[in-house]
Design an enzyme around this catalytic site. Structure first.
Site, PDB file in Angstrom:
ATOM      1  N   HIS A 196      -0.746  -0.423   4.735  1.00  0.00           N
ATOM      2  CA  HIS A 196      -0.123   0.894   4.536  1.00  0.00           C
ATOM      3  C   HIS A 196      -0.667   1.944   5.503  1.00  0.00           C
ATOM      4  CE1 HIS A 196       1.211  -0.158   0.118  1.00  0.00           C
ATOM      5  NE2 HIS A 196       1.947  -0.742   1.041  1.00  0.00           N
ATOM      6  N   CYS A 222       2.063   8.604  17.312  1.00  0.00           N
ATOM      7  CA  CYS A 222       3.052   9.356  18.093  1.00  0.00           C
ATOM      8  C   CYS A 222       4.434   9.122  17.482  1.00  0.00           C
ATOM      9  CB  CYS A 222       3.030   8.875  19.544  1.00  0.00           C
ATOM     10  SG  CYS A 222       4.440   9.478  20.494  1.00  0.00           S
ATOM     11  N   ALA A 280     -14.506  -2.806 -10.906  1.00  0.00           N
ATOM     12  CA  ALA A 280     -14.656  -3.610  -9.690  1.00  0.00           C
ATOM     13  C   ALA A 280     -16.132  -3.874  -9.389  1.00  0.00           C
ATOM     14  CB  ALA A 280     -13.983  -2.901  -8.513  1.00  0.00           C
TER      15      ALA A 280
HETATM   16  P1  OAD Z   1      -2.528   2.223  -8.338  1.00  0.00           P
HETATM   17  O1  OAD Z   1      -3.060   3.594  -8.590  1.00  0.00           O
HETATM   18  O2  OAD Z   1      -1.099   1.982  -8.621  1.00  0.00           O
HETATM   19  O3  OAD Z   1      -3.344   1.175  -9.219  1.00  0.00           O
HETATM   20  C1  OAD Z   1      -4.743   1.150  -9.200  1.00  0.00           C
HETATM   21  C2  OAD Z   1      -5.206   0.041 -10.137  1.00  0.00           C
HETATM   22  O4  OAD Z   1      -6.626   0.019 -10.073  1.00  0.00           O
HETATM   23  C3  OAD Z   1      -4.813   0.227 -11.595  1.00  0.00           C
HETATM   24  O5  OAD Z   1      -4.212  -0.962 -12.102  1.00  0.00           O
HETATM   25  C4  OAD Z   1      -6.147   0.519 -12.305  1.00  0.00           C
HETATM   26  O6  OAD Z   1      -6.201  -0.070 -13.594  1.00  0.00           O
HETATM   27  C5  OAD Z   1      -7.141  -0.152 -11.381  1.00  0.00           C
HETATM   28  N1  OAD Z   1      -8.482   0.464 -11.383  1.00  0.00           N
HETATM   29  C6  OAD Z   1      -8.819   1.752 -11.536  1.00  0.00           C
HETATM   30  N2  OAD Z   1     -10.140   1.926 -11.462  1.00  0.00           N
HETATM   31  C7  OAD Z   1     -10.678   0.690 -11.256  1.00  0.00           C
HETATM   32  C8  OAD Z   1     -12.011   0.194 -11.095  1.00  0.00           C
HETATM   33  N3  OAD Z   1     -13.079   0.989 -11.116  1.00  0.00           N
HETATM   34  N4  OAD Z   1     -12.168  -1.141 -10.905  1.00  0.00           N
HETATM   35  C9  OAD Z   1     -11.106  -1.973 -10.873  1.00  0.00           C
HETATM   36  N5  OAD Z   1      -9.832  -1.555 -11.015  1.00  0.00           N
HETATM   37  C10 OAD Z   1      -9.619  -0.248 -11.210  1.00  0.00           C
HETATM   38  O7  OAD Z   1      -2.900   1.855  -6.844  1.00  0.00           O
HETATM   39  P2  OAD Z   1      -2.303   0.702  -5.909  1.00  0.00           P
HETATM   40  O8  OAD Z   1      -1.895  -0.467  -6.728  1.00  0.00           O
HETATM   41  O9  OAD Z   1      -3.261   0.510  -4.813  1.00  0.00           O
HETATM   42  O10 OAD Z   1       1.324   3.218  -1.263  1.00  0.00           O
HETATM   43  O11 OAD Z   1      -1.013   1.419  -5.339  1.00  0.00           O
HETATM   44  C11 OAD Z   1      -0.191   0.709  -4.438  1.00  0.00           C
HETATM   45  C12 OAD Z   1       0.461   1.663  -3.476  1.00  0.00           C
HETATM   46  O12 OAD Z   1       1.177   2.675  -4.176  1.00  0.00           O
HETATM   47  C13 OAD Z   1      -0.498   2.451  -2.620  1.00  0.00           C
HETATM   48  O13 OAD Z   1      -0.947   1.755  -1.491  1.00  0.00           O
HETATM   49  C14 OAD Z   1       0.313   3.621  -2.208  1.00  0.00           C
HETATM   50  C15 OAD Z   1       0.858   3.959  -3.566  1.00  0.00           C
HETATM   51  O14 OAD Z   1       1.885   4.794  -3.663  1.00  0.00           O
HETATM   52  C16 OAD Z   1       1.643   4.015  -0.234  1.00  0.00           C
HETATM   53  O15 OAD Z   1       1.092   5.072  -0.031  1.00  0.00           O
HETATM   54  C17 OAD Z   1       2.726   3.463   0.632  1.00  0.00           C
END
Ligand code: OAD
Length: 248
Positions: free
Chosen positions: A119, A127, A230
């Site tokens: 991402h 650019c 984590a």
């Molecule tokens: P999310 O915010 O959707 O999910 C984060 C996950 O991490 C959740 O399932 C939480 O339960 C878990 N979590 C939180 N704290 C934690 C900890 N200390 N240890 C382990 N797990 C924990 O984030 P992503 O799945 O990364 O895209 O989101 C995917 C994409 O959506 C991102 O890359 C971004 C976003 O919109 C773009 O910007 C294109």
């Protein structure tokens, strides 16, 4: 914590690890979906779509400038889960690929070299005419000079917004096809194509493991699941891999 997975000899084991915002939560970076769909108090459509950028570029530049400054602040440091994955790369070398949805640089800071930031990255500028990118730790705005082609072409954050094509698609697919083990860490499994990686890995016979705070959308597709911070579960899993019975 008991892991069922019995690792093959580490010299040949091919591993793909997908990470999401959860792995960086304990480093002081907020996840995306922990505040009713708001990211640092902004609707994702306003700050993470091309439409949002066209509507209000100043807001979007300011938003990513703030995220970049936060990432570079002393408050944000790698945590033990990042460091565990760096230890794993030190043992597996090129047979470990980290695919991250995160736009921070914490895997690289921890010592992982084989990282595919699908991402994009906060510490990268792009650019708008040539799509070339380069490292930056500076703020940017509508007046930032590009320097790679025309002075007037414009610079934007090198972030893949919703509706845009993620980076490294073919390479990631190849690594998933080759993988013996696929591990998903700290992601809600709500955004494609990353949410589909477990199905792809399963289809070619890889063993799949979810390590997250809570069950993700696609949790039932994983061969094995563990829930917790984590800093606990990733560290324990890496220790299990590195000290497993077949590798002592
Ligand atoms: P999310 O915010 O959707 O999910 C984060 C996950 O991490 C959740 O399932 C939480 O339960 C878990 N979590 C939180 N704290 C934690 C900890 N200390 N240890 C382990 N797990 C924990 O984030 P992503 O799945 O990364 O895209 O989101 C995917 C994409 O959506 C991102 O890359 C971004 C976003 O919109 C773009 O910007 C294109």
């Amino acid at each position: 914590m008991v892991f069922k997975y019995c690792p093959a000899p580490l010299d040949t084991l091919k591993v793909v690890i997908l990470t999401g915002a959860g792995i960086s939560a304990e480093s002081g970076l907020k996840t995306f979906r922990d505040q009713d769909g708001l990211w640092e108090n902004h609707a994702i459509e306003d700050v993470a779509t091309p439409e949002g950028f066209n509507r209000d570029p100043s807001l979007v530049y300011r938003f990513y400038n703030e995220r970049r400054r936060q990432l570079l602040s002393a408050a944000v440091q790698v945590n033990t889960a990042h460091l565990a994955l760096a230890r794993l790369e030190a043992r597996l070398g090129k047979n470990l690929t980290i695919v991250t949805q995160n736009v921070d640089d914490l895997h690289q800071r921890a010592g992982n070299n084989n990282v595919l930031a699908m991402h994009g990255q906060l510490l990268s500028a792009r650019c708008m005419a040539s799509a070339k990118n380069w490292y930056t730790d500076k703020d940017m705005d509508q007046h930032s000079a590009c320097g790679c082609c025309l002075p007037s072409c414009g610079v934007r954050p090198d972030i893949v917004w919703f509706g845009e094509i993620p980076k490294y698609n073919e390479l990631i697919e190849q690594r998933l096809f080759d993988a013996d083990l696929f591990v998903s860490i700290g992601t809600s499994g709500t955004v494609y194509p990353a949410a589909g990686f477990v199905a792809l890995a399963n289809s070619t016979g890889a063993y799949s493991i979810e390590l997250n705070l809570e069950p993700s959308m696609g949790n039932s597709e994983f061969s094995e699941r563990h829930y917790g911070l984590a800093s606990d579960i990733v560290v324990a899993f890496v220790q299990h891999l590195l000290q497993g019975p077949s590798n002592v």
